[in-house]
Design a protein around this motif. Sequence first.
Motif, mmCIF file in Angstrom:
data_model
loop_
_atom_site.group_PDB
_atom_site.id
_atom_site.type_symbol
_atom_site.label_atom_id
_atom_site.label_comp_id
_atom_site.label_asym_id
_atom_site.label_seq_id
_atom_site.Cartn_x
_atom_site.Cartn_y
_atom_site.Cartn_z
ATOM 1 N N VAL A 1 -0.859 -5.735 2.147
ATOM 2 C CA VAL A 1 -1.660 -6.761 1.463
ATOM 3 C C VAL A 1 -0.810 -7.482 0.411
ATOM 4 C CG1 VAL A 1 -3.599 -7.072 -0.147
ATOM 5 C CG2 VAL A 1 -3.888 -5.686 1.920
ATOM 6 N N MET A 2 -0.022 -6.727 -0.334
ATOM 7 C CA MET A 2 0.834 -7.348 -1.346
ATOM 8 C C MET A 2 2.205 -7.722 -0.784
ATOM 9 S SD MET A 2 3.456 -6.836 -3.691
ATOM 10 C CE MET A 2 3.680 -5.530 -4.856
ATOM 11 N N SER B 1 -10.890 -9.930 2.341
ATOM 12 C CA SER B 1 -10.158 -9.474 1.152
ATOM 13 C C SER B 1 -9.245 -8.317 1.539
ATOM 14 C CB SER B 1 -11.115 -9.016 0.056
ATOM 15 O OG SER B 1 -11.660 -7.750 0.386
ATOM 16 N N GLY B 2 -8.292 -8.043 0.675
ATOM 17 C CA GLY B 2 -7.377 -6.946 0.938
ATOM 18 C C GLY B 2 -8.111 -5.619 1.023
ATOM 19 N N SER B 3 -9.069 -5.430 0.105
ATOM 20 C CA SER B 3 -9.820 -4.166 0.107
ATOM 21 C C SER B 3 -10.551 -3.980 1.435
ATOM 22 C CB SER B 3 -10.846 -4.142 -1.030
ATOM 23 O OG SER B 3 -10.206 -4.265 -2.266
ATOM 24 N N VAL C 1 -8.318 -2.927 4.205
ATOM 25 C CA VAL C 1 -7.962 -1.510 4.149
ATOM 26 C C VAL C 1 -9.144 -0.638 4.583
ATOM 27 C CG1 VAL C 1 -7.230 0.379 2.643
ATOM 28 C CG2 VAL C 1 -6.174 -1.872 2.395
ATOM 29 N N TRP D 1 -0.332 -12.173 -7.150
ATOM 30 C CA TRP D 1 0.486 -11.916 -5.972
ATOM 31 C C TRP D 1 -0.017 -12.631 -4.711
ATOM 32 C CZ3 TRP D 1 -0.332 -5.886 -6.488
ATOM 33 C CH2 TRP D 1 -0.229 -5.518 -7.847
ATOM 34 N N LYS E 1 -3.831 -11.582 0.796
ATOM 35 C CA LYS E 1 -3.114 -12.361 -0.235
ATOM 36 C C LYS E 1 -2.336 -13.564 0.323
ATOM 37 C CE LYS E 1 -2.812 -8.555 -3.578
ATOM 38 N NZ LYS E 1 -3.574 -8.930 -4.749
ATOM 39 N N TYR F 1 -2.145 2.150 -4.675
ATOM 40 C CA TYR F 1 -3.305 1.297 -4.935
ATOM 41 C C TYR F 1 -3.642 0.577 -3.633
ATOM 42 C CZ TYR F 1 -6.355 -2.379 -6.562
ATOM 43 O OH TYR F 1 -7.437 -3.201 -6.718
ATOM 44 N N HIS F 2 -4.900 0.689 -3.206
ATOM 45 C CA HIS F 2 -5.287 0.063 -1.942
ATOM 46 C C HIS F 2 -6.522 -0.811 -2.066
ATOM 47 C CE1 HIS F 2 -2.216 2.222 0.260
ATOM 48 N NE2 HIS F 2 -2.618 3.345 -0.283
ATOM 49 N N GLY F 3 -7.035 -1.007 -3.289
ATOM 50 C CA GLY F 3 -8.207 -1.852 -3.467
ATOM 51 C C GLY F 3 -9.206 -1.196 -4.396
ATOM 52 N N GLU G 1 1.756 1.812 0.984
ATOM 53 C CA GLU G 1 2.277 0.479 0.684
ATOM 54 C C GLU G 1 3.775 0.519 0.996
ATOM 55 O OE1 GLU G 1 0.619 -0.733 -3.471
ATOM 56 O OE2 GLU G 1 0.253 1.399 -3.204
ATOM 57 N N ASP H 1 -0.218 -0.763 4.412
ATOM 58 C CA ASP H 1 -0.983 -1.710 3.595
ATOM 59 C C ASP H 1 -0.002 -2.768 3.085
ATOM 60 O OD1 ASP H 1 -2.305 -3.144 1.689
ATOM 61 O OD2 ASP H 1 -3.078 -1.431 0.571
HETATM 62 N N1 PMP Z 1 -3.859 -3.294 -1.195
HETATM 63 C C1 PMP Z 1 -2.860 -3.629 -2.011
HETATM 64 C C2 PMP Z 1 -1.501 -3.059 -1.773
HETATM 65 C C3 PMP Z 1 -3.085 -4.515 -3.071
HETATM 66 O O1 PMP Z 1 -2.080 -4.828 -3.883
HETATM 67 C C4 PMP Z 1 -4.381 -5.053 -3.256
HETATM 68 C C5 PMP Z 1 -4.712 -6.018 -4.377
HETATM 69 N N2 PMP Z 1 -3.909 -6.034 -5.470
HETATM 70 C C6 PMP Z 1 -5.400 -4.659 -2.376
HETATM 71 C C7 PMP Z 1 -5.104 -3.790 -1.352
HETATM 72 C C8 PMP Z 1 -6.787 -5.164 -2.537
HETATM 73 O O2 PMP Z 1 -6.864 -6.516 -2.247
HETATM 74 P P1 PMP Z 1 -8.106 -7.378 -2.780
HETATM 75 O O3 PMP Z 1 -7.935 -7.469 -4.262
HETATM 76 O O4 PMP Z 1 -7.938 -8.700 -2.100
HETATM 77 O O5 PMP Z 1 -9.343 -6.676 -2.368
#
Ligand code: PMP
Length: 424
Positions: free
Chosen positions: A235-236, A107-109, A112, A49, A262, A140-142, A199, A233
């Motif tokens: 991220v996606m 990173s997304g994590s 968050v 993604w 992302k 899902y947030h990481g 999300e 969130d």
């Molecule tokens: N939040 C959401 C909604 C995600 O989809 C993801 C990754 N799939 C993350 C956070 C975490 O991102 P990362 O893998 O870059 O740490």
Amino acid sequence: MSLVTDSPVWRPFTQHALQPGAYKIAHAEGAWLTAEDGTRFLDAISSWWVITHGHRHPEIMAAIRQQTETLDQIIFAGFTHEPAEALARRLVEITPEGLDYVFYSDSGSTAVEVAIKMALGYWRNRGLSRRRVIAMEHAYHGDTVGTMSAGARSVFNAPYEPLLFDVARVPFPGRGAEQATFDALEAFCRDGAAAFIVEPLILGAGGMLTYGAPVLAEMKRICETHGVLFIADEVMTGFGRTGTLFACEQAGIVPDIACYSKGLTGGSVPLAVTMCRREIYDAHYAPERARAFFHSSSFTANPIGCAAALANLGIWEKADARARVAQLAAMQAERASRFVDDPRFSAVRHLGTIVALDLDVAHSGYASTLSLDLMRFFNARGLLLRPLGPTIYVLPPYCVTAGELDGVYEAIGAAANQFASRAV
Ligand code: PMP
């Protein structure tokens, strides 16, 4: 076929690379990946993604090359640089109005984690001890411990429980069941929570579950009424995935805090941002407050990442990027509609450039290896698709063609004949 699994030297500590039959990719361009032995794969999930306009987009690659001529990485504390400043200015312009403050990470994590820390710090600095975070079922947030606490993927969380902090969970707002979500959210808000994290419009790793913009707007309204911070969130969902540049736009809401990663660099190099409204910033930095937001990320505002993101935003400024997303959304809607009454699928969902199809696999004993079996089935047909259990989703880069997309759905049809309870 290039396998990495038997290497006597290199043992990657990641389950995914170790999966038997992993292909060694040497080249990527547009929507395509090429392995060392020449095998080609259509990247129908944008490499988890991240890829938006296509792999190795020429304008983003040029910006990265140019940035490496002058500045690679510097400390971003007491020092700054033009790509970070220019990117922050642009982000403030294009994100929902009011998200005026930008925190960079990688990173997304982390984005968050930073959002949750901003929310907890906001209350602490106002002299109120609000510790509870509200999140959604299937969220899902990481995969860091804090983000796992907010996430709900129990199989992944279970080995590490108890996780870090207390999270109250509202049910997913399935069609017709929205009121239960609103009621739960209202009750948790009334009890005094720090923040609600969600999300927007689609829960990704939890199964590509969609809900409507009015539901998102109502959840925001409930949080606002009770003074609970609203964390989006994205991220996606950010950068076109749901049909608009950001999912929150469809509900006409401005979150208090928003996370992007992302697609921020078009998926080329890692970068993330957490953006927030002035109140959140002031709670930490206004003159009467202690200057205290502690999150010193080594690669914060990496200049190469910022340059890539600026080039990505440059692409979005041109009319054809948005037109391309609209075109892909229409192509996806049309193909999804072909499967709506298909008995091999128990549900079909479409949102912007994303389609998710739940294989009807009612008979027992399948689910455990199903994702992997399906993935291999698609790999053997030159496709990168990585289903989530019985949910096959198509989330391609925006440069994918109608013909390529047809090939994806043909393979999905073939997979359904082999794996669904009822073949047609
Ligand atoms: N939040 C959401 C909604 C995600 O989809 C993801 C990754 N799939 C993350 C956070 C975490 O991102 P990362 O893998 O870059 O740490």
